[in-house]
Structure formats: C-alpha cells, structure tokens
Design an enzyme around this catalytic site. Structure first.
Site, PDB file in Angstrom:
ATOM      1  N   HIS A   1       0.835  -0.978   0.148  1.00 57.42           N
ATOM      2  CA  HIS A   1       0.086  -0.062   0.222  1.00 57.42           C
ATOM      3  C   HIS A   1       1.099   0.923   0.176  1.00 57.42           C
ATOM      4  O   HIS A   1       1.808   1.414   0.188  1.00 57.42           O
ATOM      5  CB  HIS A   1      -1.250   0.133   1.478  1.00 57.42           C
TER       6      HIS A   1
ATOM      7  N   GLU B   1      -3.488   2.099  -7.258  1.00 60.09           N
ATOM      8  CA  GLU B   1      -3.757   3.820  -6.864  1.00 60.09           C
ATOM      9  C   GLU B   1      -3.355   4.890  -7.105  1.00 60.09           C
ATOM     10  O   GLU B   1      -1.219   4.581  -5.916  1.00 60.09           O
ATOM     11  CB  GLU B   1      -4.003   2.646  -4.751  1.00 60.09           C
TER      12      GLU B   1
ATOM     13  N   GLY C   1      -7.217   9.790  -0.603  1.00 59.11           N
ATOM     14  CA  GLY C   1      -7.585  10.607   0.542  1.00 59.11           C
ATOM     15  C   GLY C   1      -7.236  11.885   0.113  1.00 59.11           C
ATOM     16  O   GLY C   1      -7.757  12.668   1.116  1.00 59.11           O
TER      17      GLY C   1
ATOM     18  N   GLY D   1     -10.789   3.290   0.435  1.00 59.91           N
ATOM     19  CA  GLY D   1     -10.529   3.810   1.693  1.00 59.91           C
ATOM     20  C   GLY D   1     -11.444   4.074   2.984  1.00 59.91           C
ATOM     21  O   GLY D   1     -12.563   3.755   3.043  1.00 59.91           O
ATOM     22  N   GLY D   2     -11.338   6.110   2.952  1.00 64.62           N
ATOM     23  CA  GLY D   2     -12.087   6.532   3.396  1.00 64.62           C
ATOM     24  C   GLY D   2     -13.701   6.626   2.790  1.00 64.62           C
ATOM     25  O   GLY D   2     -14.401   6.545   3.949  1.00 64.62           O
TER      26      GLY D   2
ATOM     27  N   SER E   1      -9.873   8.033  -3.874  1.00 61.94           N
ATOM     28  CA  SER E   1     -11.036   8.856  -3.209  1.00 61.94           C
ATOM     29  C   SER E   1     -12.341   8.156  -4.628  1.00 61.94           C
ATOM     30  O   SER E   1     -12.615   8.753  -5.525  1.00 61.94           O
ATOM     31  CB  SER E   1     -10.311  10.105  -3.712  1.00 61.94           C
TER      32      SER E   1
END
Length: 200
Positions: free
Chosen positions: A44, A116, A122, A183-184, A162
C-alpha cells in the site's frame, strides 16, 4: 467466526515475510490466518512512501503471503511528481515487474493487483475514469507479457484512490477496472452501501 457463513472475506492491511521469529511488532501469515483472514494488502502507498518499503521487500511479502496460503492484494501507484513528470507508466510497470519477480504463472492467479495513484488517496482528487483505464490497460498488457493473455485477462485489477459513490459507476464501466479498493468511503456506512449497490 461471525462472517464464516457469509460471502464476506476478511483481510489484513500488511504482513511480514518471515513466518516466525523475534520481529517485534510484525504480523506473520500464520497469525493472520489464525484471525480468520484470507486476504492481505501488500505494498500500500503508505507502506511504500511513509514507512519506506522497497519493491524488494514488497516482493518478499508477496512470496510469503502466497506460500502462507493468503491471497495478496498487491498495490502499485505513482506519486504526484511522477504523474506530473509523465512517468506514471514507467513507475507502475517497474513496480509490477519487481513486486511480482519470481512469482510463477500458477502463483500469480492468487494475486489481485490494485492501482492506487498516490496523489488521489484521501485527497478528494481522484483519477478520471480514462486515467484509471489507461494504467489498468497497461498493467493487464504487462501481465500478459509476463504470464500470457488468458491469465492476465482473468486477474482482477482494482482501482483505489478517492473512490466514492459519485464516481463508482464510471470507474466500474471501464473495461479493465475489475473492482475498487475503497479507503475513506468504506468508513461511511451510507457511502459504502451505495457503492456496493452500484456495483451489484
């Protein structure tokens, strides 16, 4: 145990390449499996760029995960300076080659690749669907050169960076985007549920 009768699989965010020994703070494959996990994220962007993991170390972790019976989610992606410098394809291709070095055709079938772009994680700034598709198509072409087209076509390549309800459908409509590494948005029940429904 609560998820064992469902279609939901559990994964870990990182793994160490040694199976046992005095490596304080590290988590081994047997420990991860003992927790009921089947997947593990490797490489990551935060492990690479905040904690300094090299392609060589990431490659060791990929091999350890495969040997240990885990399914690696192998992450690649470029920094903003690399994107702006026109180096995206070279950087990502190099990460794929080095991260999968020594991984056989049979072994690579257990791997999910996740692209990514670091500048889109983010930040609220996501790659456009066309930008994601361009890199995913390159990754699949490279995998075809390394392992043959049938294996490359069957491998799952996810997009992370995102991803949110408003761009899920567009991203998933791209021919080489096979899924999302979220993720978020996964921390917001309404957002994550909406994304799952869109893909379903």
């Amino acid at each position: 145990a609560a998820l064992s009768a469902s279609d939901i699989a559990v994964g870990a965010q990182d793994v160490y390449f040694e199976g046992n020994g005095a490596f304080t703070g590290e988590i081994s494959c047997p420990m991860i499996k003992d927790c009921g996990c089947t997947y593990v994220i490797i490489g990551h962007s935060e492990r690479r760029h905040v904690l300094g993991e090299t392609d060589a170390l990431i490659n060791k972790k990929v091999h350890a995960a495969i040997r240990g019976g885990l399914l690696p989610i192998f992450c690649v992606g470029e920094l903003l300076a690399e994107r702006d410098g026109g180096k995206t394809i070279d950087v990502v291709a190099n990460q794929v080659r080095q991260g999968l070095a020594g991984v056989s055709a049979d072994q690579v079938k257990t791997v999910t690749v996740a692209y990514e772009p670091v500048w889109a994680i983010g930040t609220g700034r996501n790659a456009t669907p066309d930008q994601a598709q361009e890199v995913h198509a390159m990754i699949r072409k490279l995998l075809a050169e390394m392992y043959g087209k049938p294996i490359a076509d069957a491998l799952r390549i996810q997009y992370g960076g995102s991803a949110k309800p408003s761009n899920t459908a567009e991203l998933m409509a791209q021919p080489d985007v096979d899924g999302l590494l979220i993720g978020g948005a996964s921390l917001k029940v309404e957002d994550f549920a909406a994304m799952v429904k869109t893909v379903a």
